[in-house]
Design a protein around this motif. Structure first.
Motif, PDB file in Angstrom:
ATOM      1  N   ILE A 230       7.784  -2.037   3.786  1.00 25.41           N
ATOM      2  CA  ILE A 230       6.987  -2.574   2.599  1.00 25.41           C
ATOM      3  C   ILE A 230       7.457  -1.478   1.429  1.00 25.41           C
ATOM      4  O   ILE A 230       7.978  -0.440   1.648  1.00 25.41           O
ATOM      5  CB  ILE A 230       5.425  -2.314   2.747  1.00 25.41           C
ATOM      6  CG1 ILE A 230       5.074  -0.755   2.998  1.00 25.41           C
ATOM      7  CG2 ILE A 230       4.872  -3.305   3.832  1.00 25.41           C
ATOM      8  CD1 ILE A 230       3.595  -0.511   3.127  1.00 25.41           C
ATOM      9  N   GLU A 231       7.219  -2.041   0.224  1.00 26.60           N
ATOM     10  CA  GLU A 231       7.541  -1.095  -1.241  1.00 26.60           C
ATOM     11  C   GLU A 231       6.419   0.108  -1.128  1.00 26.60           C
ATOM     12  O   GLU A 231       5.311  -0.162  -0.545  1.00 26.60           O
ATOM     13  CB  GLU A 231       7.652  -2.047  -2.330  1.00 26.60           C
ATOM     14  CG  GLU A 231       6.194  -2.759  -2.555  1.00 26.60           C
ATOM     15  CD  GLU A 231       6.413  -3.647  -3.552  1.00 26.60           C
ATOM     16  OE1 GLU A 231       6.675  -3.141  -5.004  1.00 26.60           O
ATOM     17  OE2 GLU A 231       6.326  -4.926  -3.557  1.00 26.60           O
ATOM     18  N   PRO A 232       6.665   0.911  -1.747  1.00 26.96           N
ATOM     19  CA  PRO A 232       5.791   2.044  -1.767  1.00 26.96           C
ATOM     20  C   PRO A 232       4.361   1.715  -2.728  1.00 26.96           C
ATOM     21  O   PRO A 232       4.368   0.928  -3.705  1.00 26.96           O
ATOM     22  CB  PRO A 232       6.646   3.377  -2.638  1.00 26.96           C
ATOM     23  CG  PRO A 232       8.048   2.984  -2.357  1.00 26.96           C
ATOM     24  CD  PRO A 232       8.117   1.618  -2.289  1.00 26.96           C
ATOM     25  N   ILE A 233       3.376   2.068  -2.056  1.00 25.79           N
ATOM     26  CA  ILE A 233       2.021   1.421  -2.549  1.00 25.79           C
ATOM     27  C   ILE A 233       1.222   2.561  -2.741  1.00 25.79           C
ATOM     28  O   ILE A 233       1.154   3.439  -1.898  1.00 25.79           O
ATOM     29  CB  ILE A 233       1.729   0.323  -1.801  1.00 25.79           C
ATOM     30  CG1 ILE A 233       0.241  -0.280  -2.284  1.00 25.79           C
ATOM     31  CG2 ILE A 233       1.259   0.774  -0.305  1.00 25.79           C
ATOM     32  CD1 ILE A 233      -0.085  -1.576  -1.624  1.00 25.79           C
ATOM     33  N   VAL A 234       0.156   2.619  -3.590  1.00 24.21           N
ATOM     34  CA  VAL A 234      -0.916   3.494  -3.822  1.00 24.21           C
ATOM     35  C   VAL A 234      -2.159   2.958  -2.830  1.00 24.21           C
ATOM     36  O   VAL A 234      -2.350   1.611  -3.257  1.00 24.21           O
ATOM     37  CB  VAL A 234      -1.076   3.929  -5.043  1.00 24.21           C
ATOM     38  CG1 VAL A 234      -2.450   4.638  -5.331  1.00 24.21           C
ATOM     39  CG2 VAL A 234       0.059   4.527  -5.742  1.00 24.21           C
ATOM     40  N   LEU A 235      -2.801   3.685  -2.351  1.00 25.56           N
ATOM     41  CA  LEU A 235      -4.095   3.198  -1.738  1.00 25.56           C
ATOM     42  C   LEU A 235      -5.385   3.853  -2.490  1.00 25.56           C
ATOM     43  O   LEU A 235      -5.378   4.923  -2.607  1.00 25.56           O
ATOM     44  CB  LEU A 235      -4.448   3.627  -0.306  1.00 25.56           C
ATOM     45  CG  LEU A 235      -3.207   3.232   0.337  1.00 25.56           C
ATOM     46  CD1 LEU A 235      -3.223   3.314   2.085  1.00 25.56           C
ATOM     47  CD2 LEU A 235      -2.888   1.657   0.492  1.00 25.56           C
ATOM     48  N   VAL A 236      -6.120   3.018  -3.036  1.00 24.39           N
ATOM     49  CA  VAL A 236      -7.337   3.574  -3.683  1.00 24.39           C
ATOM     50  C   VAL A 236      -8.713   3.223  -2.648  1.00 24.39           C
ATOM     51  O   VAL A 236      -9.103   2.100  -2.816  1.00 24.39           O
ATOM     52  CB  VAL A 236      -7.700   2.742  -5.019  1.00 24.39           C
ATOM     53  CG1 VAL A 236      -8.735   3.462  -5.802  1.00 24.39           C
ATOM     54  CG2 VAL A 236      -6.410   3.068  -5.872  1.00 24.39           C
ATOM     55  N   MET A 237      -8.960   4.100  -2.197  1.00 27.11           N
ATOM     56  CA  MET A 237     -10.143   4.209  -0.923  1.00 27.11           C
ATOM     57  C   MET A 237     -11.389   4.128  -1.611  1.00 27.11           C
ATOM     58  O   MET A 237     -11.752   5.409  -2.214  1.00 27.11           O
ATOM     59  CB  MET A 237      -9.807   4.792   0.088  1.00 27.11           C
ATOM     60  CG  MET A 237      -8.628   4.586   1.032  1.00 27.11           C
ATOM     61  SD  MET A 237      -7.911   5.547   2.203  1.00 27.11           S
ATOM     62  CE  MET A 237      -6.880   6.542   1.324  1.00 27.11           C
ATOM     63  N   VAL A 238     -12.347   3.420  -1.564  1.00 31.13           N
ATOM     64  CA  VAL A 238     -13.757   3.640  -2.250  1.00 31.13           C
ATOM     65  C   VAL A 238     -14.811   3.562  -1.344  1.00 31.13           C
ATOM     66  O   VAL A 238     -15.171   2.514  -0.836  1.00 31.13           O
ATOM     67  CB  VAL A 238     -13.967   2.468  -3.508  1.00 31.13           C
ATOM     68  CG1 VAL A 238     -15.280   2.618  -4.029  1.00 31.13           C
ATOM     69  CG2 VAL A 238     -12.756   1.994  -4.234  1.00 31.13           C
ATOM     70  N   PRO A 239     -15.324   4.623  -0.901  1.00 29.95           N
ATOM     71  CA  PRO A 239     -16.522   4.542  -0.029  1.00 29.95           C
ATOM     72  C   PRO A 239     -17.853   3.828  -0.427  1.00 29.95           C
ATOM     73  O   PRO A 239     -18.096   4.258  -1.688  1.00 29.95           O
ATOM     74  CB  PRO A 239     -16.699   6.175   0.483  1.00 29.95           C
ATOM     75  CG  PRO A 239     -15.497   6.855   0.009  1.00 29.95           C
ATOM     76  CD  PRO A 239     -15.065   6.160  -1.185  1.00 29.95           C
TER      77      PRO A 239
END
Length: 409
Positions: A230-239
């Motif tokens: 996969i291409e580089p990706i940012v994860l934005v994790m929201v509890p």
């Protein structure tokens, strides 16, 4: 003189030893590969004094559940008044295990697809326990569960090759929310070799804390990035703060994500502003809110991943939203387990989205509503959106054959 009964007679010590040896050899010594049905037959026919030893010998050399082809035999050996098993296969409703009379052996036999993977627990005298004879465990939202893997089950490649440690960066941040009038936690994962010289796609993740701690999604994603899948990706994790309220198609939470979380994440990292570079991911109610937010905000989000999405919520109102609105520029990846009570409404949503012309990729697995399933298949779902070799999901793909999951003893 009264006549002695048989119970009054005592055998000489040496004869007792010979009798015990004979009984042991006849009943307790048996091949390690003894079929489960033969074990039950042996337990029932053996003298009662031999049955505890037979049960203990089987327990010592076999894991539970004992699997033969499509049959899985859950068993427990021990002193108890009542033993039940509950898990994905019976929607966590305890089913009684049978006890072989005169023995401490309890069992329950069920048939499953040969590639099934299921979470379960034992309930012993009313108390929930991990299976003491099964070393396999998986994390769950309410603590660890025991795990059944049928003979043909294998971990999906992305999950099987996940990393043990990351080279990327985890940032634990606080967002001052004007909408909620309080601080909200946000967790950012930045991929290895992250640079300010380019922009990155972003995946906004509901139940973000669980995808980090229970699913280890950052470990799966980083492995896929480093292998070039996969291409580089940012994860934005929201509890979540009030999960059931926020995820139930709540418009306040929708505004929070669109008006506060997205701008906050884009200040903290170099993220692409294009809707097709922003995605939403969530399990269960998280899949519901992901679909809801994207359908109402296609100028913000162009991709959705729903794992075991709770589309049944509020009488399936989300399906009415799809029916009554024009097709939006959104691509969907949906999956669900065939042992879930919500499999049918997920199939209905799949069919509805395809009829409306939405690009959609679908998968169903012989699994249940659990983090064991979601953590294993999240990598595959992400690859459908951001894979290096991905093909555009068709808007009229053939539907998969539905699987009969009726349990037969």
């Amino acid at each position: 003189m009264p006549r002695k009964t048989d119970t009054d007679l005592k055998l000489p010590h040496r004869l007792q030893e010979r009798v015990a040896r004979y009984l042991y050899q006849k009943w307790v010594e048996f091949p390690d590969d003894l079929p489960f049905s033969s074990l039950l037959d042996r337990l029932r026919r053996a003298p009662r004094l031999c049955r505890p030893a037979i049960a203990e010998r089987f327990r010592r050399y076999h894991r539970s559940p004992h699997v033969e082809g499509e049959k899985a035999a859950f068993f427990y050996v021990g002193s108890a008044r009542e033993v039940c098993v509950a898990g994905d296969f019976n929607h966590w409703q305890p089913h009684h295990m049978k006890q072989v009379a005169g023995s401490p052996f309890y069992y329950l036999i069920r048939r499953f697809p040969r590639d099934a993977r299921l979470d379960y627990k034992l309930i012993i005298d009313g108390t929930w326990h991990l299976d003491p004879n099964n070393p396999r465990q998986v994390p769950g939202g309410y603590g660890a569960n025991s795990e059944l893997r049928m003979p043909d089950y294998t971990d999906p490649p992305a999950f099987a090759r996940r990393k043990e440690e990351i080279r990327g960066t985890l940032r634990f941040l606080q967002l001052e929310s004007k909408i909620y009038q309080r601080m909200r936690s946000i967790i950012l994962y930045l991929p290895p070799d992250y640079t300010q010289e380019r922009t990155y796609p972003a995946l906004y993740i509901h139940d973000g804390g669980e995808y980090l701690s229970l699913a280890g999604l950052h470990l799966t994603v980083e492995g896929m990035i480093e292998r070039g899948e996969i291409e580089p990706i940012v994860l934005v994790m929201v509890p979540p703060l009030y999960r059931t309220i926020e995820y139930a198609m709540n418009r306040i939470y929708e505004r929070f994500i669109v008006k506060e979380v997205v701008p906050f994440a884009e200040r903290e990292a170099r993220l692409s502003p294009r809707p097709q570079d922003r995605g939403l991911l969530g399990p269960s109610l998280g899949g519901l809110i992901s679909t809801f937010i994207a359908l109402r905000n296609p100028d913000c989000f162009g991709r959705v991943i729903g794992q075991s999405s709770a589309f049944q919520w509020q009488g399936g109102r989300i399906l009415d939203l799809v029916r009554k609105t024009e097709r939006k520029p959104i691509e969907f990846v949906l999956d669900c387990g065939i042992f879930e009570g919500i499999i049918q409404i997920n199939r209905r949503m799949r069919d509805l989205l395809l009829r409306k012309g939405y690009p959609l990729t679908w998968a169903e697995y012989p699994e249940g509503h659990s983090w064991g399933s979601w953590r294993a298949h999240a990598g595959w779902a992400i690859e459908q959106h951001w894979g290096r070799k991905r093909k555009r999901a068709p808007s009229a793909m053939p539907l998969p054959r539905e699987t009969d999951v009726t349990n037969r003893q």
